[in-house]
Scaffold this active site. Structure first.
Site, PDB file in Angstrom:
ATOM      1  CD  GLU A  54      42.952  35.055  38.228  1.00 47.09           C
ATOM      2  OE1 GLU A  54      42.822  35.027  36.986  1.00 47.09           O
ATOM      3  OE2 GLU A  54      43.882  34.456  38.805  1.00 47.09           O
ATOM      4  NE  ARG A  91      36.267  37.179  25.405  1.00 45.57           N
ATOM      5  CZ  ARG A  91      37.302  37.068  26.406  1.00 45.57           C
ATOM      6  NH1 ARG A  91      37.602  35.630  26.405  1.00 45.57           N
ATOM      7  NH2 ARG A  91      37.787  37.779  26.782  1.00 45.57           N
ATOM      8  CE  LYS A 138      41.317  40.143  33.526  1.00 39.37           C
ATOM      9  NZ  LYS A 138      41.369  39.244  34.751  1.00 39.37           N
TER      10      LYS A 138
END
Length: 758
Positions: A39, A264, A274
């Site tokens: 994104e 992850r 983020k």
RNA sequence: UGGCCCGUCGUCUAAUGGCAGGACAACCGGUUUUGGUCCGGUCGGUCGGGGUUCGAAUCCCUGCGGGCCAGCCA
């Protein structure tokens, strides 16, 4: 010589490539298409790098392709500058995408798919508030409740949805929801929202749309539209796979994309989120997204880490479903290995003190190799050595501790590339070493204790050094605490010192090793004209390790866990007690057949399972045998599918057990047949013939194989006799392989034991 | 608490019912004009309990521990 069998693959085989192999073999797909779907609302970090290496790597390994797709479905958080930055980062890592796409490319198509969903009766417009929807969704333990909107007609839904698109409703007043199951144990399936009204300016579609699709709608359908075969994402989307499959199954024909989740990356002493990285930047804890202390790719690049090192790091970490935290040392190690053979050796003094010569100074121009003996590179530079030098403060001690290999009164060391010197005096002010005096000693006079680096006073060039250290003090920072208290105060150390001229004049992209210090390069973010070197990574330092304050982690055996009372709980009585009256009857019937309570209660809970046991018993087989195979052997080949979904029936099952019971096949062979029969039912006796799986009664043949196997592995026989008893399984396994499962493993075991005993 | 997922050396990761192996870290030694590199070696692990099997890290049950889910974020 053991060579890596996967050296030609970018991604070592893992559970994902196994899925791919299976899919390809089953003909589900004939090619591999992946996608990397960021994104555009922030910078990529090292965690994304592992995902990128996976997405692009497996596609490369399978001669497939990867799309770069920006999941830009939330106009309020996204920004085109991130699109550029992300593209730059992916390209920097060395990957090229087949197609660049945006979820916003598909807005019109997605809208059409939503309309189709409504037409199929699978979606409806809900006009309640966010709060109302939240309250009626229920909780993890209580089901949600439906609103009147759920029963709207298709026509009404269509009208409302088109009005949503036409901008006739205010923000947040209506949503499109999938009509699935408000009581689903998976919260995501409780009629998830597909579209919301958001009159926001989108950086690509402008003001064309007052409604925007959500991730759960846009992502799977974008995958399907692009012909993605394997949609690899992180573990937190596991729950979303159900809606992914639900949507794709309704709106697309096979081959349909398939989502596979992996863990992850978590890196110790930093954060890879983020949101948290944004906090660091906005609160001024770092100097920006590319502050060399940050784990962003922009920062790693600025720090001088090469993409090849990041890729190697990703390879070393591997891909699993285990939530794990990777130590920074693994990254450091990959970076050092990457730089060792490409970084010319030069000298810099980071914390300088003057060195004077007593007696004649060497005054020479030295031709010094840029490479150590073990790096196959050539080249040298000339070094002038005047009557005064700079040396490292840490390299001089008044009282040399045990094992000291540097300067101290009386000690002889070599000045790198230069003469041997003996320390004659150390100048100390306020408990701090401020200077050192040495005399040159002849080569013949004994071995130096060590070698130290230096920079010539007259020709050395002043420089600033940025020493980058872990950003967070704790390996796993507790992010509920204020960031200020978590940040390592020494995360960035600034030093003023000197470099030899060679290092100052080389191209900006040269990574140097400053001997005994670490790898450095010129900080590309430094103001024009300033000579600033940023440390890419330290060298491994055996001395610092030995003397540092923190106790090294001692490797010691974990204390054997003492068994807890809870280890011995038997749930069987509880399960029996909670049986429905009907199941209770089945339970008692199975008990009567001689099954123990634990098996009986599990079978009794399932009408079909219980029936199969009864069928087997009716055919004259022991109930325990049937129970055992149903409970312990079947699940292996069932792979989560309920009994009813398997192609075979109770008769086939019974016939298989009969062969086993009559001793016509071994258990190993029966297992083999089981795998075939569940999906391809046939007469087990015929299958046995076809596969040649009749039990071998011939003891002589077995003996011959045993002798053969032992003769072929004299080293292992030796090891076995030396106490490596685990090898018994190896020998038995070898013989079993030779017999293709037809030998009686128990008998083989006995023969192996006999043979090894002699 | 309902559902889903995950537990292998200190850390990360292999072994797909048949030898528990590798990497990082640590430790010892050799080579070395870098306390680097390289080489050799050492230490160290299947979360507990039960079951199935000739044989279980692997299959089954159960306990324990961890992660994710109740955004109109992704």
């Amino acid at each position: 010589m053991a060579t890596d069998p996967n050296a030609d693959r970018e991604v070592a085989p893992n559970f994902i490539t196994q899925h791919i192999d299976q899919d390809l073999k089953a003909g589900r797909f004939d090619t591999v298409v992946t996608r990397f779907p960021p994104e555009p609302n922030g910078y990529l970090h090292i965690g994304h790098a592992t995902a990128i290496c996976l997405d692009f790597g497996v596609a490369n390994d399978y001669q497939g392709e990867t799309n770069l797709r920006f999941d830009d479905t939330n106009p309020t958080t996204e920004d085109p500058r991130f699109v550029d930055a992300i593209e730059q980062d992916v390209a920097w890592l060395g990957f090229s995408w087949k197609r660049k796409r945006f979820a916003s490319d598909y807005f019109e198509t997605l809208f059409g798919l939503a309309v189709r969903l409504i037409e199929m009766g699978d979606a409806y417009v809900d006009d309640r508030s966010l709060e109302e929807i939240r309250e009626t969704r229920g909780t993890v333990t209580t089901p949600g409740v439906a609103s009147a909107a759920r029963d709207r007609s298709v026509e009404e839904n269509l009208t409302l949805f088109h009005k949503m698109r036409a901008g006739e409703f205010p923000d947040g007043s209506h949503v499109l929801r999938a009509k699935i199951d408000l009581a689903s144990p998976n919260m995501i399936m409780r009629d998830p929202v597909l579209y919301r009204i958001r009159r926001a300016h989108h950086y690509r579609t402008g003001d064309a749309w007052p409604i925007y699709p959500l991730y759960d709608f846009a992502h799977p359908l974008s995958d399907a539209l692009e012909g993605v075969t394997h949609s690899l994402c992180t573990l937190e989307f596991e729950n979303n796979r159900e809606i992914y499959d639900w949507l794709v199954a309704r709106l697309f024909d096979p081959p349909r994309p398939r989502q596979i989740e992996f863990a992850r990356l978590n890196l110790a002493h930093t954060v890879v989120s983020k949101r948290q990285l944004l906090r660091l930047v906005e609160d001024g804890h770092v100097r920006g997204w590319d502050d060399p202390r940050m784990p962003t790719l922009a920062a790693l690049r600025r720090r001088g880490i090469r993409p090849s090192a990041v890729r190697e790091f990703a390879r070393r970490v591997g891909i699993t479903k285990t939530n794990a935290s990777t130590p920074v040392e693994l990254l450091d190690s990959a970076v050092r290995d990457d730089l060792n053979e490409v970084a010319p050796r030069t000298m810099a003094v980071l914390d300088p003190i003057p060195l004077r010569f007593e007696g004649p100074a060497p005054a020479a121009t030295l031709e010094a190799s840029l490479w150590p003996h073990d790096v196959p590179m050539e080249g040298s530079r000339s070094l002038s050595m005047g009557d005064r030098l700079w040396v490292e403060r840490d390299d001089v001690a008044v009282d040399a501790p045990k094992g000291w290999k540097r300067l101290a009164p009386g000690a002889v060391v070599r000045l790198r590339h230069g003469p041997l010197v003996r320390c004659t005096d150390v100048e100390v002010r306020d408990d701090r070493v401020e200077g050192v005096t040495v005399e040159v000693v002849p080569e013949a006079e004994g071995k130096p204790q060590g070698v130290i680096h230096w920079v010539d006073h007259a020709t050395g060039i002043p420089a600033v050094f940025h020493l980058v250290n872990p950003l967070f003090q704790d390996a796993q920072p507790d992010l509920s605490q204020p960031l200020g208290e978590l940040i390592n105060p020494d995360s960035l150390q600034v030093r003023s010192g000197f470099v030899e001229p060679y290092a100052a004049v080389q191209d900006a992209d040269v990574r140097f090793q400053f001997e005994r210090q670490g790898y450095f390069w010129k900080d590309p973010g430094a103001p024009e004209g300033d000579l600033v070197f940023v440390r890419i990574v330290t060298l491994k330092d055996g001395w610092q390790k030995r003397t540092r304050q923190v106790e090294p982690v001692r490797t010691q055996p974990k204390p054997k866990k003492t068994p807890q009372a809870s280890d011995f709980v038997d749930r069987t009585p509880d399960m029996v007690a909670s049986l429905t009256p009907e199941a209770r009857k089945r339970f008692e019937a199975l008990q009567a057949e001689g099954l123990d309570d634990a098996d009986a209660v599990r079978l009794a809970g399932d009408d079909q399972l219980a029936g199969w046991v009864q069928d087997a018993v009716a055919a004259g087989l022991p109930a325990a045998l049937a129970a055992n195979w149903l409970l312990n052997e079947l699940p292996r080949v069932q792979q989560g599918r309920p009994l009813g979904e398997l192609a075979w029936d109770s008769g086939t099952f019974t016939n298989l057990l009969k062969l086993l019971h009559e001793d016509r096949v071994t258990a190993a062979a029966a297992r083999q047949m089981l795998g075939v029969l569940v999906d391809d039912p046939q007469d087990p006796a015929v299958l046995m013939q076809d596969l040649g799986l009749e039990k071998l009664g011939d003891d002589a043949a077995l003996k011959a194989w045993v002798t053969e196997v032992l003769a072929e592995h004299p080293d292992r026989v030796e090891a076995f006799k030396g106490g490596k008893t685990g090898l018994r399984g190896f020998f038995v396994g070898q013989v079993m392989q030779r017999s293709q499962g037809r030998a009686d493993a128990k008998r083989v075991g006995e023969l192996v034991d006999e043979a090894l005993a002699s």
